[in-house]
Write a protein that holds these residues in place. Sequence first.
Motif, PDB file in Angstrom:
ATOM      1  N   GLU A  22     -18.203   3.108   5.337  1.00  0.00           N
ATOM      2  CA  GLU A  22     -18.337   2.090   4.297  1.00  0.00           C
ATOM      3  C   GLU A  22     -17.233   2.213   3.249  1.00  0.00           C
ATOM      4  OE1 GLU A  22     -22.213   1.860   2.612  1.00  0.00           O
ATOM      5  OE2 GLU A  22     -23.198   1.400   4.529  1.00  0.00           O
ATOM      6  N   VAL A  23     -16.877   3.433   2.897  1.00  0.00           N
ATOM      7  CA  VAL A  23     -15.800   3.641   1.930  1.00  0.00           C
ATOM      8  C   VAL A  23     -14.479   3.127   2.500  1.00  0.00           C
ATOM      9  CG1 VAL A  23     -14.433   5.363   0.690  1.00  0.00           C
ATOM     10  CG2 VAL A  23     -16.930   5.611   0.834  1.00  0.00           C
ATOM     11  N   ILE A  24     -14.204   3.473   3.739  1.00  0.00           N
ATOM     12  CA  ILE A  24     -12.975   3.018   4.391  1.00  0.00           C
ATOM     13  C   ILE A  24     -12.924   1.497   4.447  1.00  0.00           C
ATOM     14  CG2 ILE A  24     -11.753   2.951   6.609  1.00  0.00           C
ATOM     15  CD1 ILE A  24     -12.686   5.902   6.982  1.00  0.00           C
ATOM     16  N   CYS A  25     -14.039   0.868   4.854  1.00  0.00           N
ATOM     17  CA  CYS A  25     -14.062  -0.597   4.966  1.00  0.00           C
ATOM     18  C   CYS A  25     -13.866  -1.264   3.612  1.00  0.00           C
ATOM     19  CB  CYS A  25     -15.377  -1.061   5.602  1.00  0.00           C
ATOM     20  SG  CYS A  25     -15.480  -0.747   7.375  1.00  0.00           S
ATOM     21  N   SER A  26     -14.453  -0.704   2.559  1.00  0.00           N
ATOM     22  CA  SER A  26     -14.335  -1.320   1.232  1.00  0.00           C
ATOM     23  C   SER A  26     -12.890  -1.326   0.761  1.00  0.00           C
ATOM     24  CB  SER A  26     -15.229  -0.592   0.222  1.00  0.00           C
ATOM     25  OG  SER A  26     -14.746   0.717  -0.051  1.00  0.00           O
ATOM     26  N   ILE A  27     -12.152  -0.264   1.063  1.00  0.00           N
ATOM     27  CA  ILE A  27     -10.741  -0.203   0.676  1.00  0.00           C
ATOM     28  C   ILE A  27      -9.919  -1.173   1.521  1.00  0.00           C
ATOM     29  CG2 ILE A  27      -8.699   1.281   0.541  1.00  0.00           C
ATOM     30  CD1 ILE A  27     -10.658   3.643   0.053  1.00  0.00           C
ATOM     31  N   LEU A  28     -10.172  -1.198   2.816  1.00  0.00           N
ATOM     32  CA  LEU A  28      -9.440  -2.107   3.700  1.00  0.00           C
ATOM     33  C   LEU A  28      -9.691  -3.565   3.330  1.00  0.00           C
ATOM     34  CD1 LEU A  28     -10.007  -0.398   7.175  1.00  0.00           C
ATOM     35  CD2 LEU A  28      -7.964  -0.296   5.734  1.00  0.00           C
ATOM     36  N   ASP A  29     -10.899  -3.881   2.909  1.00  0.00           N
ATOM     37  CA  ASP A  29     -11.221  -5.270   2.576  1.00  0.00           C
ATOM     38  C   ASP A  29     -10.579  -5.715   1.266  1.00  0.00           C
ATOM     39  OD1 ASP A  29     -12.697  -5.418   4.877  1.00  0.00           O
ATOM     40  OD2 ASP A  29     -14.650  -5.256   3.912  1.00  0.00           O
ATOM     41  N   GLU A  30     -10.355  -4.801   0.358  1.00  0.00           N
ATOM     42  CA  GLU A  30      -9.746  -5.171  -0.919  1.00  0.00           C
ATOM     43  C   GLU A  30      -8.223  -5.249  -0.831  1.00  0.00           C
ATOM     44  OE1 GLU A  30      -9.585  -3.626  -5.571  1.00  0.00           O
ATOM     45  OE2 GLU A  30     -11.209  -2.966  -4.254  1.00  0.00           O
ATOM     46  N   ALA A  31      -7.629  -4.396  -0.034  1.00  0.00           N
ATOM     47  CA  ALA A  31      -6.169  -4.360   0.076  1.00  0.00           C
ATOM     48  C   ALA A  31      -5.666  -5.567   0.863  1.00  0.00           C
ATOM     49  CB  ALA A  31      -5.731  -3.068   0.753  1.00  0.00           C
ATOM     50  N   LEU A  32      -4.544  -6.122   0.428  1.00  0.00           N
ATOM     51  CA  LEU A  32      -3.938  -7.262   1.122  1.00  0.00           C
ATOM     52  C   LEU A  32      -2.867  -6.828   2.123  1.00  0.00           C
ATOM     53  CD1 LEU A  32      -3.461  -9.767  -1.844  1.00  0.00           C
ATOM     54  CD2 LEU A  32      -5.322  -9.688  -0.179  1.00  0.00           C
ATOM     55  N   LEU A  84      -4.560   1.407  -2.944  1.00  0.00           N
ATOM     56  CA  LEU A  84      -4.892   0.603  -4.116  1.00  0.00           C
ATOM     57  C   LEU A  84      -4.746   1.496  -5.342  1.00  0.00           C
ATOM     58  CD1 LEU A  84      -8.175  -1.020  -2.744  1.00  0.00           C
ATOM     59  CD2 LEU A  84      -5.955  -2.147  -2.978  1.00  0.00           C
ATOM     60  N   THR A  85      -4.012   1.025  -6.349  1.00  0.00           N
ATOM     61  CA  THR A  85      -3.811   1.796  -7.573  1.00  0.00           C
ATOM     62  C   THR A  85      -4.706   1.246  -8.670  1.00  0.00           C
ATOM     63  OG1 THR A  85      -1.504   2.130  -6.939  1.00  0.00           O
ATOM     64  CG2 THR A  85      -2.092   2.622  -9.209  1.00  0.00           C
ATOM     65  N   ASP A  86      -5.564   2.090  -9.222  1.00  0.00           N
ATOM     66  CA  ASP A  86      -6.514   1.659 -10.242  1.00  0.00           C
ATOM     67  C   ASP A  86      -6.073   1.997 -11.660  1.00  0.00           C
ATOM     68  OD1 ASP A  86      -8.403   0.625  -8.357  1.00  0.00           O
ATOM     69  OD2 ASP A  86      -9.021   2.675  -7.915  1.00  0.00           O
ATOM     70  N   ALA A  87      -5.328   3.072 -11.825  1.00  0.00           N
ATOM     71  CA  ALA A  87      -4.895   3.451 -13.177  1.00  0.00           C
ATOM     72  C   ALA A  87      -3.810   4.511 -13.103  1.00  0.00           C
ATOM     73  CB  ALA A  87      -6.064   3.973 -14.005  1.00  0.00           C
ATOM     74  N   LEU A  88      -2.940   4.499 -14.120  1.00  0.00           N
ATOM     75  CA  LEU A  88      -2.025   5.606 -14.324  1.00  0.00           C
ATOM     76  C   LEU A  88      -2.738   6.637 -15.187  1.00  0.00           C
ATOM     77  CD1 LEU A  88       1.258   3.642 -15.140  1.00  0.00           C
ATOM     78  CD2 LEU A  88       0.470   4.502 -12.916  1.00  0.00           C
ATOM     79  N   VAL A  89      -2.676   7.880 -14.786  1.00  0.00           N
ATOM     80  CA  VAL A  89      -3.360   8.959 -15.496  1.00  0.00           C
ATOM     81  C   VAL A  89      -2.324   9.683 -16.345  1.00  0.00           C
ATOM     82  CG1 VAL A  89      -4.763  11.030 -15.268  1.00  0.00           C
ATOM     83  CG2 VAL A  89      -5.015   9.164 -13.610  1.00  0.00           C
ATOM     84  N   VAL A  90      -2.395   9.478 -17.642  1.00  0.00           N
ATOM     85  CA  VAL A  90      -1.403  10.011 -18.571  1.00  0.00           C
ATOM     86  C   VAL A  90      -1.956  11.273 -19.223  1.00  0.00           C
ATOM     87  CG1 VAL A  90      -0.007   9.507 -20.607  1.00  0.00           C
ATOM     88  CG2 VAL A  90      -0.560   7.674 -18.999  1.00  0.00           C
ATOM     89  N   TYR A 101      -6.479   6.286  -7.612  1.00  0.00           N
ATOM     90  CA  TYR A 101      -6.150   5.460  -6.453  1.00  0.00           C
ATOM     91  C   TYR A 101      -7.262   5.521  -5.421  1.00  0.00           C
ATOM     92  CZ  TYR A 101      -5.300   9.924  -4.185  1.00  0.00           C
ATOM     93  OH  TYR A 101      -5.480  11.184  -3.681  1.00  0.00           O
ATOM     94  N   ARG A 102      -7.187   4.601  -4.472  1.00  0.00           N
ATOM     95  CA  ARG A 102      -8.030   4.605  -3.277  1.00  0.00           C
ATOM     96  C   ARG A 102      -7.114   4.330  -2.093  1.00  0.00           C
ATOM     97  NH1 ARG A 102     -11.274  -0.190  -4.581  1.00  0.00           N
ATOM     98  NH2 ARG A 102      -9.691  -0.480  -6.197  1.00  0.00           N
ATOM     99  N   LYS A 162      -8.942   8.670   0.969  1.00  0.00           N
ATOM    100  CA  LYS A 162      -8.759   9.662  -0.085  1.00  0.00           C
ATOM    101  C   LYS A 162      -8.666   8.932  -1.408  1.00  0.00           C
ATOM    102  CE  LYS A 162      -6.069  13.739  -1.422  1.00  0.00           C
ATOM    103  NZ  LYS A 162      -4.808  14.517  -1.231  1.00  0.00           N
ATOM    104  N   THR A 163      -9.351   9.432  -2.418  1.00  0.00           N
ATOM    105  CA  THR A 163      -9.411   8.753  -3.708  1.00  0.00           C
ATOM    106  C   THR A 163      -9.288   9.748  -4.861  1.00  0.00           C
ATOM    107  OG1 THR A 163     -11.837   8.935  -3.884  1.00  0.00           O
ATOM    108  CG2 THR A 163     -10.957   7.002  -2.737  1.00  0.00           C
ATOM    109  N   ARG A 164      -8.883   9.202  -6.001  1.00  0.00           N
ATOM    110  CA  ARG A 164      -8.942   9.951  -7.254  1.00  0.00           C
ATOM    111  C   ARG A 164      -9.473   9.030  -8.324  1.00  0.00           C
ATOM    112  NH1 ARG A 164      -7.647  11.227 -12.326  1.00  0.00           N
ATOM    113  NH2 ARG A 164      -7.065  13.390 -12.843  1.00  0.00           N
ATOM    114  N   SER A 165     -10.324   9.554  -9.194  1.00  0.00           N
ATOM    115  CA  SER A 165     -10.827   8.792 -10.331  1.00  0.00           C
ATOM    116  C   SER A 165     -10.991   9.743 -11.506  1.00  0.00           C
ATOM    117  CB  SER A 165     -12.169   8.119 -10.002  1.00  0.00           C
ATOM    118  OG  SER A 165     -13.138   9.100  -9.663  1.00  0.00           O
ATOM    119  N   GLY A 166     -11.193   9.154 -12.685  1.00  0.00           N
ATOM    120  CA  GLY A 166     -11.436   9.989 -13.849  1.00  0.00           C
ATOM    121  C   GLY A 166     -10.218  10.214 -14.724  1.00  0.00           C
TER     122      GLY A 166
END
Length: 209
Positions: A22-32, A84-90, A101-102, A162-166
């Motif tokens: 499900e995680v893999i599919c969610s990323i594939l579906d959002e990416a163009l 997919l890039t969600d934020a730059l972590v400064v 990212y995801r 593979k993802t990173r958040s926070g």
Amino acid sequence: MSTPPSHLTPSRLAKRSTQDHEVICSILDEALFCTVSYSVDNRPFSIPTAFVRYEDKIYIHGSVGSHFIREIEKGIPVCISVMLTDALVVAKSAFSHSVNYRSVIIFSNAEKVEDLNTKRAAFEWLTNKIVPGSWDYLRPMKDSEVKKTTALAFSFDEACAKTRSGMPKDEEEDLGLPIWSGLIPIQTNYLAPVADELSQQIPLPKHLV
């Protein structure tokens, strides 16, 4: 739970990875777009292209005369990557900067879609992913155009996300420094459509509003 093969296990921060479908599919579906990498005669190639997921396969397309398409349609091994890039972590130091990212990495082989109805369906799925709701509005694709275009399908049985958040993870000795740290969010948005010269007087279709 069985241990994933080494090529699906990141060499660094493996705890951020998962093979959850499900995680893999969610990323594939959002990416163009994805990047397809392969090797021919010991020379590496890496081609970005649009793609769509339908059920348990992803599909790409290209001209029947494309060198890229003609090579990978043979079924040679490919590595497909999506990010997919969600934020730059400064952080408080450049060393600790990061990115939220995801991503997905897929190891697969192309399956050439021969059936005209399946090819047409794949083009519809892809068109509606890139410009939602547009397929039925457009001039229907001719059989000759379908034949001039190759559709390739790839299973993603061998895939890893593979993802990173926070927030930043600064070094302990840096935590008290009077230096701003945090996130710079990144979003990809569709902006207002811009008509070409031939469409100035044509009403904007509902799917573009």
